[in-house]
Scaffold this active site. Sequence first.
Site, PDB file in Angstrom:
ATOM      1  N   ASP A  38       0.862  -1.242   0.054  1.00  0.00           N
ATOM      2  CA  ASP A  38       0.121  -0.013  -0.079  1.00  0.00           C
ATOM      3  C   ASP A  38       0.870   1.248  -0.102  1.00  0.00           C
ATOM      4  O   ASP A  38       0.585   2.027  -0.621  1.00  0.00           O
ATOM      5  CB  ASP A  38      -0.844   0.218   1.390  1.00  0.00           C
ATOM      6  CG  ASP A  38      -1.972  -1.030   1.255  1.00  0.00           C
ATOM      7  OD1 ASP A  38      -1.990  -1.681   0.137  1.00  0.00           O
ATOM      8  OD2 ASP A  38      -2.884  -1.122   2.063  1.00  0.00           O
ATOM      9  N   LEU A  88     -34.709 -12.222  -9.933  1.00  0.00           N
ATOM     10  CA  LEU A  88     -34.600 -13.554 -10.419  1.00  0.00           C
ATOM     11  C   LEU A  88     -35.768 -14.345  -9.419  1.00  0.00           C
ATOM     12  O   LEU A  88     -36.083 -14.019  -8.420  1.00  0.00           O
ATOM     13  CB  LEU A  88     -33.307 -14.153  -9.919  1.00  0.00           C
ATOM     14  CG  LEU A  88     -32.167 -13.805 -10.900  1.00  0.00           C
ATOM     15  CD1 LEU A  88     -30.810 -14.206  -9.930  1.00  0.00           C
ATOM     16  CD2 LEU A  88     -32.246 -14.281 -12.105  1.00  0.00           C
ATOM     17  N   LYS A 120     -24.186 -16.236  -5.937  1.00  0.00           N
ATOM     18  CA  LYS A 120     -25.118 -15.053  -5.886  1.00  0.00           C
ATOM     19  C   LYS A 120     -24.503 -14.101  -4.880  1.00  0.00           C
ATOM     20  O   LYS A 120     -24.515 -14.342  -3.469  1.00  0.00           O
ATOM     21  CB  LYS A 120     -26.543 -15.433  -5.496  1.00  0.00           C
ATOM     22  CG  LYS A 120     -27.480 -14.376  -5.681  1.00  0.00           C
ATOM     23  CD  LYS A 120     -29.074 -15.159  -5.537  1.00  0.00           C
ATOM     24  CE  LYS A 120     -30.099 -13.796  -5.883  1.00  0.00           C
ATOM     25  NZ  LYS A 120     -29.945 -12.789  -5.096  1.00  0.00           N
ATOM     26  N   GLU A 181     -22.652  -6.264  -9.233  1.00  0.00           N
ATOM     27  CA  GLU A 181     -23.154  -6.210  -7.833  1.00  0.00           C
ATOM     28  C   GLU A 181     -22.014  -5.380  -6.957  1.00  0.00           C
ATOM     29  O   GLU A 181     -20.686  -5.472  -7.531  1.00  0.00           O
ATOM     30  CB  GLU A 181     -23.086  -7.571  -7.181  1.00  0.00           C
ATOM     31  CG  GLU A 181     -24.061  -7.812  -6.251  1.00  0.00           C
ATOM     32  CD  GLU A 181     -25.787  -7.896  -6.766  1.00  0.00           C
ATOM     33  OE1 GLU A 181     -25.799  -7.683  -8.057  1.00  0.00           O
ATOM     34  OE2 GLU A 181     -26.638  -8.063  -5.990  1.00  0.00           O
ATOM     35  N   LYS A 298     -27.650 -19.970 -14.926  1.00  0.00           N
ATOM     36  CA  LYS A 298     -28.470 -19.333 -16.123  1.00  0.00           C
ATOM     37  C   LYS A 298     -28.072 -20.231 -17.311  1.00  0.00           C
ATOM     38  O   LYS A 298     -27.129 -20.866 -17.371  1.00  0.00           O
ATOM     39  CB  LYS A 298     -27.763 -17.679 -16.437  1.00  0.00           C
ATOM     40  CG  LYS A 298     -27.681 -16.977 -15.211  1.00  0.00           C
ATOM     41  CD  LYS A 298     -26.890 -15.651 -15.368  1.00  0.00           C
ATOM     42  CE  LYS A 298     -26.193 -15.263 -14.278  1.00  0.00           C
ATOM     43  NZ  LYS A 298     -25.349 -14.059 -14.260  1.00  0.00           N
ATOM     44  N   CYS A 439      -7.103 -19.826  39.134  1.00  0.00           N
ATOM     45  CA  CYS A 439      -8.337 -20.194  39.122  1.00  0.00           C
ATOM     46  C   CYS A 439      -8.754 -21.234  38.370  1.00  0.00           C
ATOM     47  O   CYS A 439      -8.049 -21.616  37.202  1.00  0.00           O
ATOM     48  CB  CYS A 439      -9.352 -19.106  38.353  1.00  0.00           C
ATOM     49  SG  CYS A 439     -10.749 -19.299  37.724  1.00  0.00           S
TER      50      CYS A 439
HETATM   51  S1  IVH Z   1     -27.928 -12.362 -12.966  1.00  0.00           S
HETATM   52  C1  IVH Z   1     -32.078 -11.012 -15.038  1.00  0.00           C
HETATM   53  N1  IVH Z   1     -26.045 -13.030 -11.470  1.00  0.00           N
HETATM   54  O1  IVH Z   1     -29.554 -10.797  -7.742  1.00  0.00           O
HETATM   55  C2  IVH Z   1     -31.323 -11.196 -13.809  1.00  0.00           C
HETATM   56  N2  IVH Z   1     -27.682 -11.690 -10.420  1.00  0.00           N
HETATM   57  O2  IVH Z   1     -32.217 -11.761  -7.011  1.00  0.00           O
HETATM   58  C3  IVH Z   1     -29.851 -11.134 -14.076  1.00  0.00           C
HETATM   59  N3  IVH Z   1     -27.262 -11.083  -8.245  1.00  0.00           N
HETATM   60  O3  IVH Z   1     -30.761  -8.065  -9.024  1.00  0.00           O
HETATM   61  C4  IVH Z   1     -29.392 -10.915 -12.704  1.00  0.00           C
HETATM   62  N4  IVH Z   1     -25.359 -12.214  -7.771  1.00  0.00           N
HETATM   63  O4  IVH Z   1     -28.566  -7.954  -8.733  1.00  0.00           O
HETATM   64  C5  IVH Z   1     -27.184 -12.418 -11.574  1.00  0.00           C
HETATM   65  N5  IVH Z   1     -24.084 -13.875  -9.965  1.00  0.00           N
HETATM   66  C6  IVH Z   1     -25.331 -13.288 -10.126  1.00  0.00           C
HETATM   67  C7  IVH Z   1     -25.916 -12.329  -9.162  1.00  0.00           C
HETATM   68  C8  IVH Z   1     -27.021 -11.776  -9.378  1.00  0.00           C
HETATM   69  C9  IVH Z   1     -26.327 -11.300  -7.437  1.00  0.00           C
HETATM   70  C10 IVH Z   1     -28.359 -10.012  -7.790  1.00  0.00           C
HETATM   71  C11 IVH Z   1     -28.759  -9.182  -8.936  1.00  0.00           C
HETATM   72  C12 IVH Z   1     -30.544  -9.373  -9.088  1.00  0.00           C
HETATM   73  C13 IVH Z   1     -30.658 -10.286  -7.991  1.00  0.00           C
HETATM   74  C14 IVH Z   1     -31.833 -10.975  -8.124  1.00  0.00           C
END
Ligand code: IVH
Length: 677
Positions: A38, A88, A120, A181, A298, A439
């Site tokens: 740093d 989702l 997620k 995110e 997905k 103790c």
């Molecule tokens: S894909 C069409 N991938 O979860 C939606 N979302 O519950 C595409 N999130 O608002 C989202 N990690 O912000 C996707 N690896 C990830 C994610 C993710 C967190 C959040 C996202 C979304 C929310 C939905």
Amino acid sequence: MKEKIDKQKVLSRIKQLRELIKYHDYRYYVLNQPEISDYEYDKLYKELKQLEEQYPEFITPDSPTQRVSGEVIKEFKPIKHTFPMLSLDNTYSENEIYDWAERISKYVPLKNLEFIVEPKLDGLSCTIHYVDGKLHTAATRGDGETGEDVTLNVKTIRSVPLTLESKHKLPIPKFFEVRGEVIMFKKDFEKLNKELQQKGQQTFANPRNAASGSLRQKDPKITASRPLRFYIHSYGKIEGSTKVESDEEFLELCKNFSLPVIQYFKVCKTIDEVVKYCLEWQNKRDELEYEIDGMVIKVNQLKFRDTIGSTLKAPRWAIAYKFPARQATTVLKSVVMQVGRTGVITPVAELEPVECGGVTISRATLHNFDEIKRLGVRIGDTVLVERAGEVIPKIVKVVESKRTGKEKEIEIPKKCPVCGSNVVKEEPEVAYRCPNSSCPAQVINSIIHFAKREAMDIEGLGESVAELLVEKKLVKKLSDIYYLTKEQLLSLPLFKEKKANNLLTAIERSKQKPLSKLLYGLGIRHVGEKAAEVLAERFSSMEKLMQASEIELQSIPEVGPVMAKSIKEFFANKYSQEIITQLKKAGVNMIQPKVEKKGAQIFAGMTVVFTGELDSMTRTQAEEIVKQMGGNTASSVSRSTSLVVVGRNPGSKYEKAKQLGIRIIYEDEFLQMIGQK
Ligand code: IVH
């Protein structure tokens, strides 16, 4: 003329500094593999800032110094999304994942589908637009249709490039929208909360709130001071870009532009594989530096996403698999006071048993009395408990609405609950402690610590035996274990000939341990395993260490003032002196054997970590070889690890090493290095 040349020189240094800073931002924030300290980074930054102040005509909007705007945001302007930021649908079990696959198989046969599966992230979603390669706009998700303009704040996140860079001569797109995110690492969150607490400011309940609160600051300078990170997981509108056919290709394209892409995504060909990967991370979630609350699954191929389509709220081609909740509400029945090895009194909450993320919880730590004050918790309260990274659950907050008025205050004990001594508090420490070294609670816990594998390694001297020995008054202080007789042991419940013999042999064997193990085992405050090793090697005998002055101790790089003071205090204490005398009398080794440096010092200056089983030798033998060849060993992987040696069935250290980009070798190569092959 000369002036012109000088200016040219300044400009080229400015450009060089910008490139360097950009490069190190990328190493640190995107790859998680910093190359410089740093301090060195700050030096580069300061030099650039100074030159730009002297030559303001050279300032460009994409200079790293321009991340923080002097402006204060009056209000967050609404930004209409290019197309909706959907949410989702959730699933909570394997079966529900299979049900989802069944549903989408009506649109495209499963055998044609690939899935991209990734963590997620528990943060807040954000979209960023790049126009002609320059960061133009950033917005929060808002209601999915319209978000808030947080451009000035997002620009302060150092993993987010201000300009796109093309690594393989791919064209810079006219419009490139990435969605992802904003999160805060767990360790950064803890640090921030500590700082806020010290300043008497409101702390955040969890990393997600901290990320959200930091991003939605009106003053970008505050956001800049918060350690935020951004990871891309999807795309928005894209124009004039190289064509991509799958999500994986999109993420790779982002990497090409030096954009920070979500980690640990995996393309799976079958749903079985998808489920396996989800469950794998369910078990490993605590190993990550950030919090995740599930996995996102997905469809990978973009053309099939179109075929499968979306509802108004969420895409059909994606689903979230949520991990089991690790929070639950229950009632705090009472608080017991535990006395630790050093006398610190820890309040522990006894709870009405409750199921939480697959296990039943009946106890939770309250850490200390400051924490009780902070939570405002009372006996009889309904509380929210959480099982997070650590094994011991903690109380997150009081459910105020459930208060009846009959709850009782938790009192700080005036006397040690075990030995009755008056409790003391040494400012500025937050802990209350029992000052009595003999103790029984302190003695039991000291024995447990002394006997553990990393210390004197006395097999058979665990918690229950330590308790028995102290309870039956056979051991009153630590050193007494070396004076135990077979008759005494046989008088204990469950002790037969064999068990007594085994314990006595283990105790006898421990006398030969090197000084480093003894020092660690003695439990000197602030002296951990590594520090004990450093001290033992430096002073080579207990006698010399005991004579060392505080200044001498502090001159060792690994020893700070707090540790030095604690070591001096320990040896000045009559009780510790008596223990050491008794240990010596019993024949316990007080010398650090010299490690004979053999062969080439090929590991000089390196820290080596082993994971998994080796076929040709035990881990201890391998570690010994590394030390003999000039290296250090460590039990966990961190940024300072130089090399990871991977054996059969490697553990999480292997993943961590890959994540941090640390050099990994297998047993064969290790054997070659040490000349055994
Ligand atoms: S894909 C069409 N991938 O979860 C939606 N979302 O519950 C595409 N999130 O608002 C989202 N990690 O912000 C996707 N690896 C990830 C994610 C993710 C967190 C959040 C996202 C979304 C929310 C939905």
